[in-house]
Design an enzyme around this catalytic site. Structure first.
Site, mmCIF file in Angstrom:
data_model
loop_
_atom_site.group_PDB
_atom_site.id
_atom_site.type_symbol
_atom_site.label_atom_id
_atom_site.label_comp_id
_atom_site.label_asym_id
_atom_site.label_seq_id
_atom_site.Cartn_x
_atom_site.Cartn_y
_atom_site.Cartn_z
ATOM 1 N N LYS A 1 0.848 -1.201 0.000
ATOM 2 C CA LYS A 1 0.000 0.000 0.000
ATOM 3 C C LYS A 1 0.886 1.255 0.000
ATOM 4 O O LYS A 1 0.582 2.239 -0.679
ATOM 5 C CB LYS A 1 -0.929 -0.002 1.223
ATOM 6 C CG LYS A 1 -2.060 -1.031 1.091
ATOM 7 C CD LYS A 1 -2.883 -1.191 2.360
ATOM 8 C CE LYS A 1 -3.891 -2.330 2.184
ATOM 9 N NZ LYS A 1 -4.631 -2.699 3.377
ATOM 10 N N ASP B 1 -11.325 2.328 3.694
ATOM 11 C CA ASP B 1 -11.712 0.926 3.468
ATOM 12 C C ASP B 1 -13.214 0.782 3.234
ATOM 13 O O ASP B 1 -13.664 -0.257 2.775
ATOM 14 C CB ASP B 1 -11.393 0.094 4.720
ATOM 15 C CG ASP B 1 -9.995 -0.513 4.697
ATOM 16 O OD1 ASP B 1 -9.545 -0.921 3.611
ATOM 17 O OD2 ASP B 1 -9.381 -0.604 5.777
ATOM 18 N N GLN C 1 -5.082 -1.703 9.585
ATOM 19 C CA GLN C 1 -4.916 -3.003 8.950
ATOM 20 C C GLN C 1 -5.456 -4.097 9.861
ATOM 21 O O GLN C 1 -5.162 -4.142 11.059
ATOM 22 C CB GLN C 1 -3.413 -3.234 8.643
ATOM 23 C CG GLN C 1 -3.115 -4.465 7.818
ATOM 24 C CD GLN C 1 -3.647 -4.395 6.385
ATOM 25 O OE1 GLN C 1 -3.773 -3.329 5.796
ATOM 26 N NE2 GLN C 1 -3.988 -5.553 5.827
HETATM 27 N N1 GUN Z 1 -6.789 -7.085 6.045
HETATM 28 C C1 GUN Z 1 -6.977 -7.829 4.918
HETATM 29 N N2 GUN Z 1 -7.554 -7.103 3.939
HETATM 30 C C2 GUN Z 1 -7.733 -5.853 4.460
HETATM 31 C C3 GUN Z 1 -8.269 -4.655 3.925
HETATM 32 O O1 GUN Z 1 -8.727 -4.575 2.779
HETATM 33 N N3 GUN Z 1 -8.258 -3.586 4.768
HETATM 34 C C4 GUN Z 1 -7.788 -3.655 6.047
HETATM 35 N N4 GUN Z 1 -7.852 -2.560 6.814
HETATM 36 N N5 GUN Z 1 -7.285 -4.758 6.576
HETATM 37 C C5 GUN Z 1 -7.257 -5.852 5.774
#
Ligand code: GUN
Length: 286
Positions: free
Chosen positions: A49, A116, A93
């Site tokens: 990211k 998200d 996350q």
């Molecule tokens: N953990 C696995 N996929 C994601 C996601 O798309 N966003 C977040 N915040 N955590 C994750």
């Protein structure tokens, strides 16, 4: 051999488009990621990211917090970031260490920085979405990435039978709403579904996100259907495979996403897109 839906390439294109649009508008979207603990898979996702933010020219910052961070400490960090007007998107996350309640944390993410789209108020807007709503409404990244892939490959959704395997809050449930909003006839399958194969055989588009390696075989699919595989399953050999047995189904289906290189990069591209949309909203670009 089926058409291979190249999520990696589309995601790269999108990152370029997002960068160009931000520059044209004269805005620098900002994304903050909070990572708590040392989950190795999460560490890789977060690094990717960060790389995407660099490529898109975003302001970005990652808070790497110790696994021992308390829930209250994490809530304070979120409160602090909320005040920063250079930050338009904020994500925590997942998964979080066991002593932290994920629901409380997701609820604490401010609605207007929820890149998200996990906060219940933002998810709720998918339910009530109607024509004429703002084009800057955000959507959860994985389902939004799937819709983007189908659109860019000119795979129509309206009137299609869409079967979704998995009912998670992050993928299955919002995916169903988004497909319904695009006029599909939607079926959601899950671990208690009887005769999964019989249900999937009716589907023009199958979207699977259950985390069971090679669960879906060719006998379960209709000829020339489209298969979107969100699964990421690590075999004992180290190989990464999806929920679909790719080798088995590849000659029966019209189009399929590979694992890796299908849906995964699109999820990250949509995170940037949501952040850009929130930056535009906060700058009054609507
Ligand atoms: N953990 C696995 N996929 C994601 C996601 O798309 N966003 C977040 N915040 N955590 C994750």
């Amino acid at each position: 051999m089926a058409l291979l839906i190249d999520g990696k390439k589309i995601a790269q294109d999108m990152v370029g488009e997002i960068k160009a649009e931000s520059e044209k508008l004269g805005i620098k979207p900002g994304l903050v990621v909070i990572l708590v603990g040392e989950d190795p898979a999460s560490a890789v996702y977060v690094r990717n990211k960060e790389k995407d933010c660099e490529k898109a020219g975003f302001y970005h910052k990652t808070y790497r917090l110790a696994a021992s961070t308390t829930q209250d400490e994490l809530l304070l960090v979120i409160k602090d970031i909320e005040k920063d007007c250079n930050v338009h998107g904020l994500i925590v996350q997942l998964p979080l260490p066991k002593h932290i309640n994920e629901e409380i944390i997701i609820n604490a993410i401010p609605e207007n920085k929820d890149a998200d789209c996990f906060n219940p108020s933002n998810v709720g807007r998918l339910m009530t979405k109607k024509k004429g709503d703002s084009p800057l409404l955000i959507a959860p990244c994985t389902p939004a990435g799937i819709v983007e892939l189908l659109d860019r490959y000119n795979i129509s959704i309206a009137g299609k039978n869409v079967a979704i395997v998995g009912r998670s809050n992050i993928v299955g449930k919002p995916m169903a709403l988004m497909m319904l909003n695009r006029d599909a006839t939607v079926t959601i399958c899950h671990s208690k579904t009887k005769n999964l194969g019989e249900v999937l055989k009716q589907a023009d588009i199958v979207i699977t996100a259950v985390g069971v390696a090679k669960l879906i075989k060719k006998e379960m699919l209709k000829d020339n259907c489209v298969v979107i595989d969100v699964g990421m399953n690590r075999l004992k050999t180290g190989e990464l495979v999806g929920d679909v047995d790719f080798e088995d189904v590849k000659c029966k289906v019209y189009a399929i996403t590979p694992v890796p290189g299908g849906v995964g990069p699109m999820t990250r591209a949509m995170l940037l897109k949501n952040t850009l949309m929130m930056a535009k909203r906060q700058k009054g670009c609507e």
